[in-house]
Scaffold this active site. Structure first.
Site, PDB file in Angstrom:
ATOM      1  CB  SER A  96      -3.235   0.088  23.457  1.00 16.53           C
ATOM      2  OG  SER A  96      -4.105   0.794  23.011  1.00 16.53           O
ATOM      3  CG  ASP A 217       1.104  -5.912  24.261  1.00 15.92           C
ATOM      4  OD1 ASP A 217       1.448  -6.335  22.772  1.00 15.92           O
ATOM      5  OD2 ASP A 217       0.441  -5.929  25.212  1.00 15.92           O
TER       6      ASP A 217
END
Lengths: 243, 1118
Positions: A96, A217
């Protein structure tokens, strides 16, 4: 000079391989996130682990609200670590936020990275005209408001605890709330992340990239991975993994 | 004279008065005559249920203790100090114990502080008109802050492990409910405003710093753009990114507002012209070419006439330039050509700036104008963060500023901030002067002297001004400056560049600078700010009149300022890189010596060109950075002055200096400093020149070969040949020097120790230091190989020096370290290990030293090595044959011994009958290690060759253990062990040493006075001896039935310790006194039978205190 940084960010170098592998964790965790996969890499890589400065395991006093206002500051940290360790080539795995950091770092110092593995990366979280980042601005604002509300709760809960310092339970709670990742820091970092927009610069990446996107996600839609693949200067594989 | 409580109460708000009442109660209860700050603290800590002080302590406390403990400690310390206050019998019916002077002073201080609070300013001004100042009501928070300043109080906190500055910060930091400033109008932005909004209807508080990311991002982008602009190559930024256009806009806005703080100094006064609209119109709407032409002419004129560094031509988004239709393409061609021409003609004075939202757009642009990147000298700059969306007001407020009212609060900035805050300071410098800058611009625009715009950035670390003065250049430069404003501005530019570089160095390459750097940074803004104050008052063209620096009739500020303008002159030509290396060097000595050197260089320069003092001064301020300023007095000017005083001496720390005194003090103390440097240096020189034949005062006559030989042999008996050569050479060199009365007698002796036996080499060198120079202190040790080894687990061999090196001289190059040490102790043995690993700098320095007798550091400063003995070691030999890495035929290699660490040693008892593995877990660990480590097997054999195993048939054990261990193969392998092995095996020096350094090495070896070859030390013999010693002891105490297993690591550690130790019987003593006691204890505790195995293992994980391999003072029993 570097030592201070290495200590502050809990840099560890483990493994018995020759090639360097940087594992960089994402928002809200620390290097322990990699714990389970480290054994697989240990024999063949020298793994560099570090905590990003906002991690709960880093002294929160080191988080400088004036410095870490954009991802560039994190990139500075990463490059400083690599320089301090005298790493000249490394593979980089970033999750991320760290994936974004890796992208920027590789733009700045392409010669340093052999490959970027981007897990759950997103160049931009907010939706745009022809871009689906997954979040609307209003949603984000709601999230931030909620976080601020939490912060308020934390603050107002704080004083009574401080007073009851003689009660062991209270003391424990006191220290726990005090020393985990501070909510103000996490909010600040989140804001930084949502204020970042890497879409325009993806083409500048000249390092082979591997995009790993999980099917479910919460923060990154699959379309983002496709976008990344389309725009990155040199995407090698786009992997898609079910969780 | 104590103040009655009622009087004191008048100065306080009800809340604070309540706190005072509590304090009075405490004092009364304890029967004390006066109410002091301590009582106040006691009351503040204990009584109020939501004690803000207590809460602040909670946040400021030391993380390494438990909060409960530390609060207890605090209470204890407090009560102890309270107990110390003499109690007196209060007269019956007496009033409350009056307020002591110190507490009253604290109240007064907080009054003063509060008066300076900007949001209170209006209020108090009104009040002031009506009555005296005494009616400022002190709020509780201010009272607490002031009380914390009380030395008594801070001592109490200090004893409990708190730092009062931390507590103060915690109080000030945004836990919003602490900050209760009533506010009726829109005040300037301050920290407190950001964190609290007192309007009841709205959200009761906002998140701290929540407004910050936007505006700081803007600044960050601007800063990066500025960095590109100052470069020589690739100086025209092309911003890439979705938000690039916004970033460009905010940059331009910033330029227009003359908010140069964010930008590098030399760019201040940068002009800007935007041709984006013209270009897009021209291209898309087919405007006439004449129009565009005239526009470009205009631009060209602007460039020619613009003052300051130059003109930024803002092309804006490049998208129009890649329009598809033919007409547009032609127009685009025209524009691009024109721009290219513009850049060609005006070179350094014109910058282009443009943006593209997507990199792909740029690629398209590139395909249309393939050479554009070179023609335009473009630098792509990724922009990834959104532009500031907050109002300008935000960016002007900064934490730094908001702290200004709390005078003295920032006195120890490095304490307050963690190591990560390096850039913070840099940034804050800029913020601090933004506001002032704007005012300056206004003033200047009225005055109309354009050069002074940039002028305010001349910064300069003040004390060096006095240097200028010393240089006897009084007035000249400044007068010149007045005469030639343009020249001034040009010079300013140079100066700014330099400073900018400093700032960048600190900011970028050292994101985590050490404390001293913080200090520098923090000084800078203040100086600027201070200077600005003066600047504003000053008329732009009265430089010459101001230049009466030393004359007493000007105010202090003025003096300083005038000097600053002189600096400006003198610095401007200096080389930009001079000061940097010094910044990270906290050593005063080197700074001073540098000072001297600089000043001597001045003389060589033509008069008026005082380049060097400046850099030297910036250094001195670094060195003295510890003297942090206090600024308890009035706001801006004082702050400036206070900090201004910092670079010079500690004596200036006293707050409330009058303005006039300060500069004088500076000059005085500085020149004193300078003189003392002079003196010390000249002393040093005198010393070194007078004793070209060093005086080995008594004790030992170096010419006496035999004495030397005997002394050395005593310590390192096994290297007799080497010792003989060494002592001969020393004796010979000394005699030679004594006989020679030439112009430059050389007293230095160079040895090169080759071959194995690191211990022996070092021992000989240390012994030489002890014998020749009478102290171990005169032993300068550096392993040239260790410098790169951050992640290599270094051999623990002699950690003390190495760690010392690492900690104290981190960031210093090897040569700087050596030079520094040598200047401190000219009579020394310089012991350089692994000279073959020397970097280029060290190589050239060493070569020069061996030729000229002067050792120069990285800045070219030379230290005489006349009285030193240089000993370099290497495993490398002339014929490129590598001795140390040649195949070791011995069982105990030197590498392994060198790697030994100081683990505690543990005795484990196992049982022979059971499965060895299951009965005791540590067995497997033990064997696993052995497997990973080929030596272990050797050790086994070694053991078996001893009578221990011979007497017991059980070779089987070893086999079994071996088998078991296979399963544990690499999981337990500590990573660093592998690394070390790798470095051990994998660095045959032949490979790693480049041709270049090989040549150097051979050349160097040829020049040394003597090359000494060392024999390998017979570790095996020693190992045998150790094993025999241990097994003898074991058998004596436990008997012959039991089996003893010794971890190879134990043996290695014992050997290493024996090698490191100076005493001869160290192993015997240890076995006798420590180990045998351990065995006896084992015997007592476990009922040892014939089936027992006693294992002697190292207990890794708890390193003994010193990392050096040592013999643990006791044995751990399990």
């Amino acid at each position: 000079m570097g030592n201070t940084l290495l200590e502050a960010l809990n840099v560890r170098v483990i493994g018995s391989g020759e090639k360097f592998l940087v594992l960089a964790h994402g928002l809200g965790t620390d290097q322990s996130a990699w714990q389970r996969i480290i054994p697989y890499f240990r024999p063949s890589y020298r793994i560099i682990l570090y905590d990003l400065v906002f991690a709960g395991s880093v002294n929160p006093d080191l988080f400088d609200f004036r410095k870490y206002t954009s991802l560039e500051a994190y990139v500075d940290d990463l490059l400083a670590i690599l320089d301090a360790l005298k790493v000249d080539r490394c593979a980089y795995v970033g999750h991320s936020l760290s994936a974004m950091i890796g992208i920027l770092a590789s733009i700045r110092r392409p010669e340093l990275f052999t490959k970027l593995i981007l897990i759950g990366a997103s160049p931009r979280f907010l939706n745009d005209e022809d871009y689906h980042g997954g979040y609307e601005l209003s949603e984000i604002e709601r999230v931030f408001t909620a976080m601020e509300a939490n912060y308020e709760a934390w603050v107002s809960g704080f004083a009574p605890l401080a007073v009851g310092a003689d009660v062991p339970e209270a003391v424990r709670e006191f220290s726990r709330t005090l020393f985990n990742m501070r909510p103000d820091i996490s909010l600040f970092v989140s804001r930084t992340v949502f204020n970042s927009d890497l879409r325009g610069v993806l083409g500048l990446v000249k390092v082979p990239c591997c995009i790993i996107q999980t099917a479910k996600d919460v923060s990154v839609p699959v379309s983002v991975a496709a976008y990344l693949k389309r725009h990155l200067g040199w995407p090698e594989h786009g992997g898609k993994f079910e969780h | 004279m104590p103040t009655p409580v009622s009087t004191a109460r008048q100065c306080l708000t009800p809340e604070a008065a309540h706190a005072l009442d509590e304090a009075v109660t405490v004092a009364r209860r304890r029967g004390h005559a006066q109410t002091t700050s301590l009582h106040a603290v006691s009351a503040l800590l204990s009584t109020t249920p939501s004690s803000s002080l207590r809460e602040a302590c909670g946040r400021a406390r030391n993380l390494s203790y438990s909060p409960r403990l530390q609060f207890k400690a605090l209470e204890l310390c407090l009560s102890v100090s309270l107990d110390r206050v003499p109690s007196t019998q209060l007269a019956a019916g007496d009033d409350d114990p009056p307020v002591s002077n110190s507490l009253m002073a604290a109240i007064k201080r907080s009054q003063a502080n509060q008066r300076r609070q900007p949001e209170n300013f209006h209020l108090y001004q009104q009040i002031q008109q009506q009555s005296s100042m005494s009616c400022v009501k002190v709020e509780l928070q201010h009272l607490i802050l002031s009380i914390l300043d009380d030395p008594l109080v801070s001592r109490v906190f200090g004893e409990a492990g708190f730092r009062s500055c931390d507590i103060k910060l915690a109080i000030l930091r945004p836990l919003p409910h602490l900050l209760r400033y009533s506010r009726t109008r829109n005040p300037p932005m301050f920290l407190c405003n950001l964190t609290e909004n007192s309007d009841p209807g709205r959200r009761s508080f906002s998140f701290p710093f929540s407004g910050f990311p936007w505006f700081f991002n803007g600044d960050e982008n601007c800063r990066r753009i500025g960095e590109v602009l100052v470069r020589n190559k690739g100086r025209n930024p092309l911003l890439v990114g979705v938000c690039a256009h916004d970033a460009l806009r905010s940059f331009i806005e910033m330029l227009q507002r003359r908010k140069d703080g964010v930008l590098p100094m030399e760019l201040s006064g940068l002009n800007e012209i935007c041709i984006e609209k013209d270009v897009s119109k021209f291209i898309s709407e087919n405007y006439k070419e004449e129009f565009m032409n005239s526009r470009f002419e205009e631009v060209g004129k602007m460039v020619e006439h613009c003052l300051g560094p130059g003109l930024v031509v803002n092309v804006g988004d490049l998208k129009p330039l890649i329009a598809d239709d033919a007409a547009s393409a032609e127009a685009a061609n025209y524009v691009v050509t024109k721009l290219t021409r513009l850049l060609e003609i005006h070179g350094g004075k014109v910058w282009l700036m443009g943006t593209v939202a997507m990199y792909e757009t740029y690629l398209k642009f590139l395909s249309r104008f393939p050479s554009i990147e070179k023609d335009w000298d473009l630098q792509l700059l990724p922009i990834t963060s959104i532009r500031p969306s907050m109002g300008e007001s935000f960016s002007r407020s900064s934490l730094m500023e908001s702290f200004v009212p709390f005078g003295g609060f920032f006195s120890t900035p490095s304490d307050l901030k963690g190591p990560l805050s390096g850039s913070y300071r840099c940034a804050s410098r800029c913020h601090l002067c933004n506001e002032k800058y704007e005012q300056e611009v206004t003033a200047v625009s009225k005055g109309g002297f354009s050069a002074s715009v940039a002028d305010q950035y001349q910064f300069s670390l003040p004390s060096w001004l006095q240097m200028t003065e010393l240089g006897a250049n009084k007035g000249l430069d400044a007068v010149k400056a007045k005469d030639d404003g343009m020249l001034l501005s040009a010079r300013i530019t140079g100066l700014q560049k330099k400073w900018n570089n400093i700032c960048h160095r600190l900011h970028r390459t050292e994101p985590f600078p050490e404390a001293d750097i913080h200090q520098v940074d923090s000084q800078v803004p203040a100086v600027e700010g201070f200077q600005f104050v003066e600047d504003r008052k000053e008329n732009d063209d009265n430089y010459s009149s101001n230049n009466t620096y030393a004359s007493p009739n000007g105010s202090g500020c003025k003096n300083v300022n005038s000097c600053m303008s002189m600096d400006l002159e003198s610095i401007s030509t200096s080389k930009p890189d001079v000061p940097f290396p010094m910044v990270s060097e906290p050593k005063n000595e080197s700074l001073l010596s540098k000072l001297l050197e600089k000043s001597s260089r001045i003389k060589d320069l033509e008069p008026g060109d005082l380049r060097s003092p400046r850099s030297s001064f910036s250094n001195s301020s670094v060195g003295d950075g510890r003297t942090s300023p206090t600024s308890a007095a009035s706001v801006t000017t004082d702050l400036g002055l206070g900090i201004f005083s910092a670079p010079t001496t500690k004596e200036l720390k006293i707050p409330n200096q009058t303005h006039r005194e300060l500069p004088k003090d500076n000059s005085l103390s500085f020149s004193a400093n300078f003189e003392s440097v002079n003196r010390s240096i000249s002393n040093h020189q005198a010393l070194s020149s007078s004793c070209s034949c060093p005086d080995f005062c008594g004790l030992f006559d170096p010419r006496d070969f035999k004495t030397l030989f005997r002394a050395l042999t005593e310590k390192v008996g096994w290297q007799e040949e080497a010792i003989s050569i060494i002592s001969q050479k020393i004796a010979c060199c000394r005699t030679r020097n004594e006989n020679r009365h030439g112009a430059s007698p050389r007293g230095d002796v160079w040895f090169n120790f080759l071959g194995p036996d690191r211990f022996g080499k070092k021992k000989i060198a240390v012994t030489l230091a002890e014998i020749l120079y009478r102290s171990r202190e005169n032993f300068i040790h550096l392993d040239l190989c260790s410098q790169d080894g951050m992640i290599h687990a270094k051999p623990i061999y002699d950690c003390q020096e190495m760690n010392g090196y690492n900690v104290k001289f981190r960031g210093k190059t090897a040569v700087d370290y050596i030079a520094g040490e040598l200047s401190k102790k000219p009579l020394s043995i310089v012991f350089l290990e692994n000279v073959d690993k020397a970097d280029l700098l060290a190589q050239s320095s060493l070569s020069r030293a061996i030729r000229t007798g002067k050792f120069s550091d990285s800045h070219g400063r030379e230290v005489s090595i006349n009285n030193a003995i240089f000993v370099t070691t290497s495993g490398f030999t002339k014929g490129s044959k590598n001795l140390s890495s040649r195949k070791e035929i011995t069982n105990c290699s030197e590498e392994r011994i060198l790697k030994a660490k100081g683990w505690p040693i543990q005795i484990l008892v196992g049982c022979l009958d059971d499965n060895t593995r299951s009965c005791n877990l540590s067995v497997s660990v033990f064997t696993a290690k052995g497997i990973s480590d080929p030596i272990f097997m050797n050790k086994r054999k070694l053991l078996s060759s001893n009578e221990i195993l011979e007497q017991h048939e059980t070779l089987e054990i070893a086999k079994r253990a071996h088998k078991a261990s296979n399963m544990y193969l690499d999981l337990n392998l500590p990573a660093e062990e592998n690394e070390v092995q790798e470095t051990d095996n994998g660095n045959p020096d032949n490979d790693s040493v480049s041709e270049n350094s090989k040549a150097w090495l051979e050349d160097f070896f040829d020049q040394v006075d003597e090359t000494v070859f060392f024999k390998p030390f017979d570790f095996d013999a020693l190992a045998q001896k150790v094993l025999k010693e241990i097994s003898d002891s074991f058998h004596k105490i436990i008997g012959l039935e039991c089996l003893l297993e010794i971890d190879s690591k134990v043996v290695e550690q014992v050997i290493a310790a024996a090698c490191l130790s100076d005493r001869t019987r160290v192993v015997e003593d240890w076995v006798e006194q420590v180990l045998s006691r351990g065995f006896a204890e084992t015997q007592k505790r476990y009922n040892l039978t014939a089936h027992s195995i006693v294992k002697l293992v190292t207990c890794e994980g708890h390193l003994l205190e010193e990392q050096e391999p040592c013999l643990p003072p006791r044995i751990i029993l399990n």
